[in-house]
Design a protein around this motif. Structure first.
Motif, PDB file in Angstrom:
ATOM      1  N   VAL A 360       0.841  -1.202   0.000  1.00 57.55           N
ATOM      2  CA  VAL A 360       0.000   0.000   0.000  1.00 57.55           C
ATOM      3  C   VAL A 360       0.875   1.251   0.000  1.00 57.55           C
ATOM      4  N   LEU A 361       1.944   1.248   0.791  1.00 52.04           N
ATOM      5  CA  LEU A 361       2.840   2.407   0.824  1.00 52.04           C
ATOM      6  C   LEU A 361       3.501   2.638  -0.530  1.00 52.04           C
ATOM      7  N   VAL A 362       3.893   1.555  -1.199  1.00 53.20           N
ATOM      8  CA  VAL A 362       4.500   1.708  -2.531  1.00 53.20           C
ATOM      9  C   VAL A 362       3.488   2.283  -3.506  1.00 53.20           C
ATOM     10  N   ALA A 363       2.240   1.812  -3.442  1.00 54.58           N
ATOM     11  CA  ALA A 363       1.200   2.342  -4.324  1.00 54.58           C
ATOM     12  C   ALA A 363       0.956   3.827  -4.064  1.00 54.58           C
ATOM     13  N   VAL A 364       0.978   4.243  -2.813  1.00 52.06           N
ATOM     14  CA  VAL A 364       0.809   5.658  -2.485  1.00 52.06           C
ATOM     15  C   VAL A 364       1.982   6.474  -3.015  1.00 52.06           C
ATOM     16  N   GLU A 365       3.202   5.957  -2.851  1.00 55.81           N
ATOM     17  CA  GLU A 365       4.387   6.659  -3.362  1.00 55.81           C
ATOM     18  C   GLU A 365       4.287   6.840  -4.876  1.00 55.81           C
ATOM     19  N   LEU A 366       3.878   5.792  -5.593  1.00 57.49           N
ATOM     20  CA  LEU A 366       3.769   5.879  -7.050  1.00 57.49           C
ATOM     21  C   LEU A 366       2.688   6.867  -7.454  1.00 57.49           C
ATOM     22  N   ALA A 367       1.569   6.885  -6.730  1.00 57.30           N
ATOM     23  CA  ALA A 367       0.507   7.838  -7.049  1.00 57.30           C
ATOM     24  C   ALA A 367       0.976   9.271  -6.825  1.00 57.30           C
ATOM     25  N   LEU A 368       1.751   9.498  -5.776  1.00 54.38           N
ATOM     26  CA  LEU A 368       2.278  10.845  -5.540  1.00 54.38           C
ATOM     27  C   LEU A 368       3.268  11.235  -6.623  1.00 54.38           C
ATOM     28  N   GLU A 369       4.080  10.282  -7.076  1.00 55.42           N
ATOM     29  CA  GLU A 369       5.020  10.585  -8.163  1.00 55.42           C
ATOM     30  C   GLU A 369       4.277  10.882  -9.462  1.00 55.42           C
ATOM     31  N   ASP A 370       3.148  10.200  -9.698  1.00 57.50           N
ATOM     32  CA  ASP A 370       2.362  10.442 -10.910  1.00 57.50           C
ATOM     33  C   ASP A 370       1.606  11.756 -10.848  1.00 57.50           C
ATOM     34  N   GLY A 371       1.543  12.349  -9.653  1.00 61.57           N
ATOM     35  CA  GLY A 371       0.800  13.592  -9.511  1.00 61.57           C
ATOM     36  C   GLY A 371      -0.700  13.402  -9.456  1.00 61.57           C
ATOM     37  N   VAL A 372      -1.157  12.180  -9.138  1.00 61.69           N
ATOM     38  CA  VAL A 372      -2.593  11.892  -9.074  1.00 61.69           C
ATOM     39  C   VAL A 372      -2.882  11.261  -7.704  1.00 61.69           C
ATOM     40  N   PRO A 373      -2.857  12.040  -6.632  1.00 62.19           N
ATOM     41  CA  PRO A 373      -3.090  11.480  -5.295  1.00 62.19           C
ATOM     42  C   PRO A 373      -4.576  11.272  -5.028  1.00 62.19           C
ATOM     43  N   LEU A 379      -5.693   2.638  -5.891  1.00 63.56           N
ATOM     44  CA  LEU A 379      -6.208   1.281  -6.058  1.00 63.56           C
ATOM     45  C   LEU A 379      -5.704   0.648  -7.348  1.00 63.56           C
ATOM     46  N   ASN A 380      -5.660   1.440  -8.414  1.00 64.92           N
ATOM     47  CA  ASN A 380      -5.152   0.923  -9.683  1.00 64.92           C
ATOM     48  C   ASN A 380      -3.700   0.487  -9.543  1.00 64.92           C
ATOM     49  N   ARG A 381      -2.886   1.333  -8.919  1.00 69.64           N
ATOM     50  CA  ARG A 381      -1.477   1.005  -8.707  1.00 69.64           C
ATOM     51  C   ARG A 381      -1.326  -0.214  -7.793  1.00 69.64           C
ATOM     52  N   LEU A 382      -2.141  -0.283  -6.752  1.00 71.33           N
ATOM     53  CA  LEU A 382      -2.034  -1.390  -5.805  1.00 71.33           C
ATOM     54  C   LEU A 382      -2.391  -2.715  -6.463  1.00 71.33           C
ATOM     55  N   HIS A 383      -3.453  -2.741  -7.261  1.00 75.49           N
ATOM     56  CA  HIS A 383      -3.857  -3.984  -7.915  1.00 75.49           C
ATOM     57  C   HIS A 383      -2.799  -4.442  -8.917  1.00 75.49           C
ATOM     58  N   ARG A 384      -2.156  -3.502  -9.584  1.00 69.37           N
ATOM     59  CA  ARG A 384      -1.089  -3.892 -10.510  1.00 69.37           C
ATOM     60  C   ARG A 384       0.101  -4.480  -9.746  1.00 69.37           C
TER      61      ARG A 384
END
Length: 427
Positions: A360-373, A379-384
Motif C-alpha cells: 500500500v505504501l508503494v502504491a501511495v508513493e507511485l501515485a504521488l510521483e504520478d501527480g494523481v493522489p 487502487l489501480n497502482r495497488l492492484h497492478r
C-alpha cells in the motif's frame, strides 16, 4: 552472688555486683553466638550436579545515562563457568529470562539450583529447610527439570561461589566497562567477556582453565530443550480510548476490544495482549525508573482504523495518527484540502487491513510521483502491484490535437434531407 561475696569480706555495693553480672552474661551470649563462626567445610561438586544463582546491583552507562541495573549471576559449581546478564528490574519475567540465557550459554541444565530466599522464588520461609515456593517459579524449575535448593536465612556462605563471583566481576568487568547504546549491547558484551575470562582464568582445583573443565562438564548437563515461556500475566480492562495501563505507561489495543477485559503477558522487553484464545497485538515494553512525569502512551494507528471509519473527522487531529508513515502523511496533506478528503484518506488507510502494508505504501508513493493522489489511482497502482502486472508505457501526446478535416458549421446541409424522393417517417 552478692551474699556470698559479703560473707567472704566484700564491702562493696549490690549495684556493682549487678553491673558485673550483666556484663558477664552478655559476654557469654556473644561467645555462644560466634562459637562456630569463621569455620567452614570445603565443598565438592560432581560435574553437572549444581549451579548457584544470585542478584547484585551495579551501574553502567546506557544511552549516555548512568543507569542502575540488576545483574543476574549464574555459576556452575564444578567447572566454575559463569554468566552475567543485566536487567532493569528483579521481577519474575527477568528471573526467567536470566535462566534461559544462562542455560543457553552454559550449554545445559544442572540437576540442582542453589538460591537464597529471594521474593521471586520463595513466598514464605518456614522452619529449617521448609519453604513455600512461588508457583510460577516452581513451574519454571519443572520445565527445565532441575531441583531448587534454598539457603538458610542470612547464610550467604552456603552459595559462596556465586557470592565471590559478584565481587570478582565488579573488578574484572564493571570497572573497565565502556558505554553502550542500549541494554542489548551491554548484555552481548558481558556474554563475550565472561567466555573470554573462562579461557584466561585457571580453575584452581582442577588442571587447566575454567573453559577446559567446562568442556568436560558440559557432557554431564541435561539438554536445554524448548525455552520456558517466562511471562507474568495480568488481567486488564481496555479503556474507551482503546488503551491499557502498566507501570504508569499506556499501550493501545485494537478498537474491537474497547471496554472489554484482555490478558496482558509481560516479558522483559515486550508486552503481548491476548484475548479469546489468540494474540491480538504486541508492544515494546517501556521501563522508566525516574518516576517523573505522567508516563508515556504507545499508539499503533492501525488499532484505531475501525473508529475513524465511523468518525473520519477524528483523523485530522487524532493522536494515534501523528506518527503515520511519511507517504501517508504527504498524501493526507493533499487529500484534506478537498471536500470529503478525510473520508477518502480513511478508506486508503483501511487498505492495510486487507493488503500488505508495504505494498500500500508503494502504491501511495507511485501515485504521488504520478501527480494523481486519489483513491482510484492508488487502487489501480495497488492492484497492478498485487497482480504483478507492469503499468502501460507512457504516451507522449502533444499539447493540442488538430483534426485533418475540420467540421464546418453549415445548417444548409439539412436541406439535402428534404430532396429525398421518398421519405418514410416513424409512426
Amino acid at each position: 552472688m552478692y551474699g556470698d561475696l559479703v560473707s567472704l569480706g566484700y564491702d562493696g555495693s549490690y549495684n556493682r555486683v549487678a553491673a558485673f553480672g550483666r556484663t558477664w552474661k552478655e559476654e557469654c551470649r556473644q561467645i555462644q553466638r560466634t562459637a562456630g563462626r569463621g569455620t567452614f567445610v570445603p565443598l565438592a561438586f560432581a560435574p553437572g550436579e549444581a549451579f548457584q544463582f544470585d542478584w547484585s546491583e551495579d551501574f553502567a552507562v546506557i544511552g549516555s545515562i548512568r543507569t542502575k541495573l540488576q545483574v543476574a549471576h549464574s555459576k556452575l559449581c564444578h567447572s566454575r563457568a559463569f554468566i552475567v546478564r543485566a536487567y532493569p528490574l528483579q521481577t519474575h519475567e527477568m528471573l526467567f529470562d536470566a535462566h534461559h540465557h544462562a542455560f543457553r550459554v552454559l550449554g545445559g541444565v544442572p540437576r540442582r539450583g542453589i538460591y537464597d530466599n529471594m521474593r521471586t522464588a520463595v513466598d514464605k520461609v518456614g522452619r529449617g529447610k521448609e519453604r513455600s515456593v512461588n508457583l510460577r517459579f516452581q513451574t519454571m524449575t519443572s520445565h527445565y527439570l532441575f531441583e531448587p535448593e534454598f539457603c538458610n536465612p542470612a547464610a550467604g556462605w552456603e552459595k559462596g561461589q556465586v557470592e565471590k563471583n559478584v565481587q570478582d566481576v565488579r573488578h574484572r568487568l564493571w570497572q573497565s566497562m565502556p558505554p553502550f547504546a542500549d541494554l542489548d549491547g551491554l548484555n552481548s558484551w558481558l556474554e563475550e567477556r565472561c567466555q573470554t575470562l573462562w579461557r584466561q582464568t585457571p580453575h584452581g582445583s582442577e588442571p587447566g582453565t575454567i573453559a577446559d573443565v567446562w568442556a568436560q562438564e558440559i557432557k554431564a548437563l541435561m539438554p536445554v530443550g524448548r525455552p520456558f515461556d517466562g511471562f507474568v500475566e495480568y488481567t486488564k480492562r481496555v479503556s474507551s480510548t482503546c488503551l491499557i495501563h502498566l507501570d504508569r505507561n499506556r499501550y493501545s489495543v485494537p478498537a474491537s476490544f474497547a471496554n472489554r477485559p484482555v490478558s496482558l503477558r509481560v516479558y522483559p522487553s515486550k508486552l503481548v495482549v491476548a484475548a479469546e484464545g489468540q494474540i491480538i497485538c504486541e508492544h515494546p515494553r517501556i521501563i522508566d525508573r525516574t518516576h517523573s512525569g505522567p508516563g508515556r502512551t504507545i499508539y499503533d494507528w492501525r488499532h484505531y482504523l475501525a473508529v475513524i471509519q465511523r468518525k473520519p473527522g477524528a483523523l485530522r487531529n487524532g493522536a494515534p495518527f501523528l506518527e503515520l508513515p511519511d507517504a501517508f502523511k504527504r498524501l493526507q496533506q493533499h487529500l484534506l484540502k478537498r471536500l470529503g478528503g478525510d473520508r477518502e484518506m480513511v478508506e486508503i488507510l483501511a487498505l492495510v487491513l486487507h493488503h500488505d502494508e508495504q505494498a500500500v505504501l508503494v502504491a501511495v508513493e507511485l501515485a504521488l510521483e504520478d501527480g494523481v493522489p486519489s483513491k482510484t489511482h492508488i487502487l489501480n497502482r495497488l492492484h497492478r502491484l498485487v497482480d504483478g502486472k507492469t503499468p502501460p508505457p507512457a504516451i507522449t501526446a502533444p499539447q493540442a490535437l488538430t483534426l485533418s478535416n475540420e467540421p464546418r458549421a453549415d445548417v444548409e446541409r439539412y436541406d439535402t434531407l428534404r430532396q429525398v424522393s421518398e421519405v418514410r417517417h416513424a409512426s
